[in-house]
Design a protein around this motif. Structure first.
Motif, PDB file in Angstrom:
ATOM      1  N   PRO A 187       0.838  -1.204   0.000  1.00  0.00           N
ATOM      2  CA  PRO A 187       0.000   0.000   0.000  1.00  0.00           C
ATOM      3  C   PRO A 187       0.869   1.249   0.000  1.00  0.00           C
ATOM      4  CG  PRO A 187      -0.861  -1.605   1.553  1.00  0.00           C
ATOM      5  CD  PRO A 187       0.456  -2.150   1.085  1.00  0.00           C
ATOM      6  N   ALA A 188       0.350   2.346  -0.514  1.00  0.00           N
ATOM      7  CA  ALA A 188       1.172   3.527  -0.768  1.00  0.00           C
ATOM      8  C   ALA A 188       1.546   4.299   0.494  1.00  0.00           C
ATOM      9  CB  ALA A 188       0.447   4.462  -1.735  1.00  0.00           C
ATOM     10  N   ARG A 189       0.871   4.071   1.615  1.00  0.00           N
ATOM     11  CA  ARG A 189       1.113   4.902   2.798  1.00  0.00           C
ATOM     12  C   ARG A 189       2.506   4.722   3.403  1.00  0.00           C
ATOM     13  NH1 ARG A 189      -1.896   7.984   6.074  1.00  0.00           N
ATOM     14  NH2 ARG A 189      -3.814   7.409   4.993  1.00  0.00           N
ATOM     15  N   PRO A 190       3.069   3.506   3.556  1.00  0.00           N
ATOM     16  CA  PRO A 190       4.406   3.400   4.170  1.00  0.00           C
ATOM     17  C   PRO A 190       5.459   4.173   3.387  1.00  0.00           C
ATOM     18  CG  PRO A 190       3.343   1.251   4.073  1.00  0.00           C
ATOM     19  CD  PRO A 190       2.496   2.187   3.263  1.00  0.00           C
ATOM     20  N   ALA A 191       6.429   4.741   4.112  1.00  0.00           N
ATOM     21  CA  ALA A 191       7.489   5.536   3.478  1.00  0.00           C
ATOM     22  C   ALA A 191       8.398   4.645   2.636  1.00  0.00           C
ATOM     23  CB  ALA A 191       8.296   6.267   4.543  1.00  0.00           C
ATOM     24  N   ASP A 192       9.083   5.263   1.696  1.00  0.00           N
ATOM     25  CA  ASP A 192       9.962   4.515   0.799  1.00  0.00           C
ATOM     26  C   ASP A 192      11.071   3.790   1.552  1.00  0.00           C
ATOM     27  OD1 ASP A 192       8.405   5.505  -1.185  1.00  0.00           O
ATOM     28  OD2 ASP A 192       9.885   6.905  -2.002  1.00  0.00           O
ATOM     29  N   GLU A 193      11.635   4.458   2.559  1.00  0.00           N
ATOM     30  CA  GLU A 193      12.803   3.898   3.236  1.00  0.00           C
ATOM     31  C   GLU A 193      12.504   2.604   3.986  1.00  0.00           C
ATOM     32  OE1 GLU A 193      13.549   5.787   7.432  1.00  0.00           O
ATOM     33  OE2 GLU A 193      13.142   7.410   6.009  1.00  0.00           O
ATOM     34  N   THR A 194      11.235   2.279   4.211  1.00  0.00           N
ATOM     35  CA  THR A 194      10.899   1.036   4.915  1.00  0.00           C
ATOM     36  C   THR A 194      11.251  -0.192   4.087  1.00  0.00           C
ATOM     37  OG1 THR A 194       8.625   1.111   4.032  1.00  0.00           O
ATOM     38  CG2 THR A 194       9.020   2.143   6.175  1.00  0.00           C
ATOM     39  N   GLN A 195      11.373  -0.050   2.768  1.00  0.00           N
ATOM     40  CA  GLN A 195      11.695  -1.179   1.891  1.00  0.00           C
ATOM     41  C   GLN A 195      13.121  -1.113   1.348  1.00  0.00           C
ATOM     42  OE1 GLN A 195       9.565  -3.666   1.598  1.00  0.00           O
ATOM     43  NE2 GLN A 195       8.074  -2.549   2.855  1.00  0.00           N
ATOM     44  N   LEU A 196      13.914  -0.169   1.816  1.00  0.00           N
ATOM     45  CA  LEU A 196      15.258  -0.014   1.259  1.00  0.00           C
ATOM     46  C   LEU A 196      16.130  -1.235   1.529  1.00  0.00           C
ATOM     47  CD1 LEU A 196      17.330   1.715  -0.190  1.00  0.00           C
ATOM     48  CD2 LEU A 196      17.880   2.813   1.988  1.00  0.00           C
ATOM     49  N   ASP A 197      16.102  -1.750   2.751  1.00  0.00           N
ATOM     50  CA  ASP A 197      16.929  -2.910   3.078  1.00  0.00           C
ATOM     51  C   ASP A 197      16.594  -4.117   2.206  1.00  0.00           C
ATOM     52  OD1 ASP A 197      18.270  -1.490   5.001  1.00  0.00           O
ATOM     53  OD2 ASP A 197      17.015  -2.195   6.663  1.00  0.00           O
ATOM     54  N   SER A 198      15.321  -4.266   1.857  1.00  0.00           N
ATOM     55  CA  SER A 198      14.914  -5.402   1.029  1.00  0.00           C
ATOM     56  C   SER A 198      15.389  -5.268  -0.408  1.00  0.00           C
ATOM     57  CB  SER A 198      13.379  -5.532   1.054  1.00  0.00           C
ATOM     58  OG  SER A 198      12.908  -5.718   2.373  1.00  0.00           O
ATOM     59  N   LEU A 199      15.636  -4.033  -0.862  1.00  0.00           N
ATOM     60  CA  LEU A 199      16.065  -3.810  -2.239  1.00  0.00           C
ATOM     61  C   LEU A 199      17.583  -3.746  -2.378  1.00  0.00           C
ATOM     62  CD1 LEU A 199      13.452  -1.073  -3.257  1.00  0.00           C
ATOM     63  CD2 LEU A 199      13.402  -3.506  -3.846  1.00  0.00           C
ATOM     64  N   ILE A 200      18.293  -3.614  -1.260  1.00  0.00           N
ATOM     65  CA  ILE A 200      19.756  -3.540  -1.295  1.00  0.00           C
ATOM     66  C   ILE A 200      20.334  -4.943  -1.475  1.00  0.00           C
ATOM     67  CG2 ILE A 200      21.798  -3.100   0.116  1.00  0.00           C
ATOM     68  CD1 ILE A 200      20.670  -0.559  -0.955  1.00  0.00           C
ATOM     69  N   VAL A 201      21.348  -5.053  -2.322  1.00  0.00           N
ATOM     70  CA  VAL A 201      22.036  -6.320  -2.567  1.00  0.00           C
ATOM     71  C   VAL A 201      23.366  -6.292  -1.832  1.00  0.00           C
ATOM     72  CG1 VAL A 201      23.021  -7.841  -4.316  1.00  0.00           C
ATOM     73  CG2 VAL A 201      20.927  -6.571  -4.805  1.00  0.00           C
ATOM     74  N   ALA A 202      23.627  -7.314  -1.056  1.00  0.00           N
ATOM     75  CA  ALA A 202      24.871  -7.383  -0.282  1.00  0.00           C
ATOM     76  C   ALA A 202      26.022  -7.812  -1.187  1.00  0.00           C
ATOM     77  CB  ALA A 202      24.718  -8.349   0.887  1.00  0.00           C
ATOM     78  N   ASP A 203      26.404  -6.934  -2.096  1.00  0.00           N
ATOM     79  CA  ASP A 203      27.478  -7.201  -3.051  1.00  0.00           C
ATOM     80  C   ASP A 203      28.377  -5.977  -3.097  1.00  0.00           C
ATOM     81  OD1 ASP A 203      29.152  -7.884  -5.074  1.00  0.00           O
ATOM     82  OD2 ASP A 203      27.620  -8.070  -6.623  1.00  0.00           O
ATOM     83  N   LYS A 204      29.658  -6.165  -2.788  1.00  0.00           N
ATOM     84  CA  LYS A 204      30.579  -5.033  -2.736  1.00  0.00           C
ATOM     85  C   LYS A 204      30.895  -4.459  -4.108  1.00  0.00           C
ATOM     86  CE  LYS A 204      32.762  -6.562   1.569  1.00  0.00           C
ATOM     87  NZ  LYS A 204      34.037  -6.893   2.260  1.00  0.00           N
ATOM     88  N   ASN A 205      30.568  -5.196  -5.174  1.00  0.00           N
ATOM     89  CA  ASN A 205      30.817  -4.704  -6.526  1.00  0.00           C
ATOM     90  C   ASN A 205      29.594  -4.034  -7.138  1.00  0.00           C
ATOM     91  OD1 ASN A 205      33.497  -5.628  -6.642  1.00  0.00           O
ATOM     92  ND2 ASN A 205      32.827  -7.686  -7.178  1.00  0.00           N
ATOM     93  N   THR A 206      28.543  -3.864  -6.358  1.00  0.00           N
ATOM     94  CA  THR A 206      27.318  -3.248  -6.841  1.00  0.00           C
ATOM     95  C   THR A 206      27.164  -1.854  -6.225  1.00  0.00           C
ATOM     96  OG1 THR A 206      26.221  -5.380  -7.107  1.00  0.00           O
ATOM     97  CG2 THR A 206      24.814  -3.449  -6.984  1.00  0.00           C
TER      98      THR A 206
END
Length: 330
Positions: A94-113
């Protein structure tokens, strides 16, 4: 199929099924397109942003966004490689939660990215965590951000970079690079980055590539029917969005495997027109030579040359009128 039938079907199928299918196709895209630039760390760029699909509040009460409307938000990470963009992950909420709440889920744990995102994901604690884990990011700071300058760095006067410095922002423990440059309209923008290898001009150019994710959202909404929803339930809306992303991935995969030189929209139109024929027939149709050739463009070019030569004669040049001939077909 009627709209009511489509609505019931979209609401009946669990959205997790289409979500898994989308992730499977994303892996296929990584295998098909990723190895081309796998040896270049500069090309491993993930652009992160979100886009909101507005809906009627009375029909979608489960997705309340504001007092007058509802909406869902597409939290998206796209892989940008050699001018080609394709989704790396899509999270629908839903649109109400802020963008930053999903940032960790979109980050890739790759040092070359390198992750590039805008000010909607500004969070000091998350930035410190990424610095500690070696996750690289580029973002733009807010106008009211407190900046503590550690060291000013020299700037090449021939580059578009106005300023470069080592700073700490807000309550962060780790230092960042501050790069100030200008956008296409001449406005100053301040960018922070925790990557020490790339030059300041590269950082400015990489942040400009963030516009590619806006073009991705625009393309998907215009051509994959996301502005018109066929179901009112949460499951139906999520399914329609995931199906749109599946369509995008399949079209891009087919475009790549066939080596088609046209645009992605042209390939989508070919699929729409010939979706019920055999693959061999489809391939022969998209690579078929034109039935006839036209000399129209050559005729216009020859006519232009004739008119220019005639103008030279009339202006007193050495040409004689008897020497000028005009043949419409060369």
């Amino acid at each position: 199929m009627s709209k009511s039938q489509l609505s019931r079907k979209l609401g009946a199928i669990p959205s997790e099924i289409f979500q898994v299918m989308m992730h499977h196709l994303v892996q296929k895209l990584h295998q098909a397109l990723g190895p081309q630039k796998a040896d270049k760390a500069l090309e491993k760029i993930h652009l992160i942003d979100s886009s909101t699909i507005s809906m009627c509040l009375s029909q979608y009460e489960w997705a309340d966004f504001r007092d007058t409307k509802s909406g869902v938000k597409l939290h998206t990470s796209i892989h940008f490689c050699d001018g080609v963009s394709y989704p790396n992950d899509v999270i629908v909420t839903p649109a109400r939660p802020a963008d930053e709440t999903q940032l960790d889920s979109l980050i890739v744990a790759d040092k070359n990215t390198l992750h590039v995102f805008d000010r909607g994901y500004f969070n000091f604690e998350k930035f410190d965590t990424y610095c500690a884990e070696g996750i690289h990011f580029v973002t733009r700071i807010k106008t009211n951000t407190v900046v503590h300058v550690i060291e000013e760095l020299p700037v090449n006067p021939c580059s578009p970079i106005i300023r470069e410095a080592i700073v700490k922002i807000g309550k962060m423990k780790y230092p960042l690079r501050l790069v100030e440059t200008q956008d296409n309209e001449g406005n100053n923008i301040s960018i922070v980055c925790n990557d020490a290898k790339r030059s300041a001009q590269e950082i400015g150019d990489l942040y400009r590539t963030r516009w590619q994710i806006e073009l991705f959202f625009k393309w998907v909404k215009q051509h994959l029917v996301l502005t018109k929803l066929y179901g009112q339930s949460e499951n139906a809306v999520y399914n329609q969005i995931y199906i749109a992303m599946i369509t995008f991935c399949l079209t891009l995969l087919l475009n790549h495997q066939l080596g088609y030189k046209g645009t992605l929209l042209e390939m989508l139109n070919w699929i729409s027109d010939f979706c019920s024929v055999k693959l061999t027939t489809f391939i022969s149709e998209i690579f078929k030579e034109p039935d006839r050739s036209s000399n129209g463009r050559r005729k216009l070019q020859h006519q232009r040359i004739f008119e220019e030569t005639l103008a030279q004669y009339e202006s007193g040049d050495v040409y004689h009128l008897d020497d000028l001939t005009y043949d419409p077909i060369i």
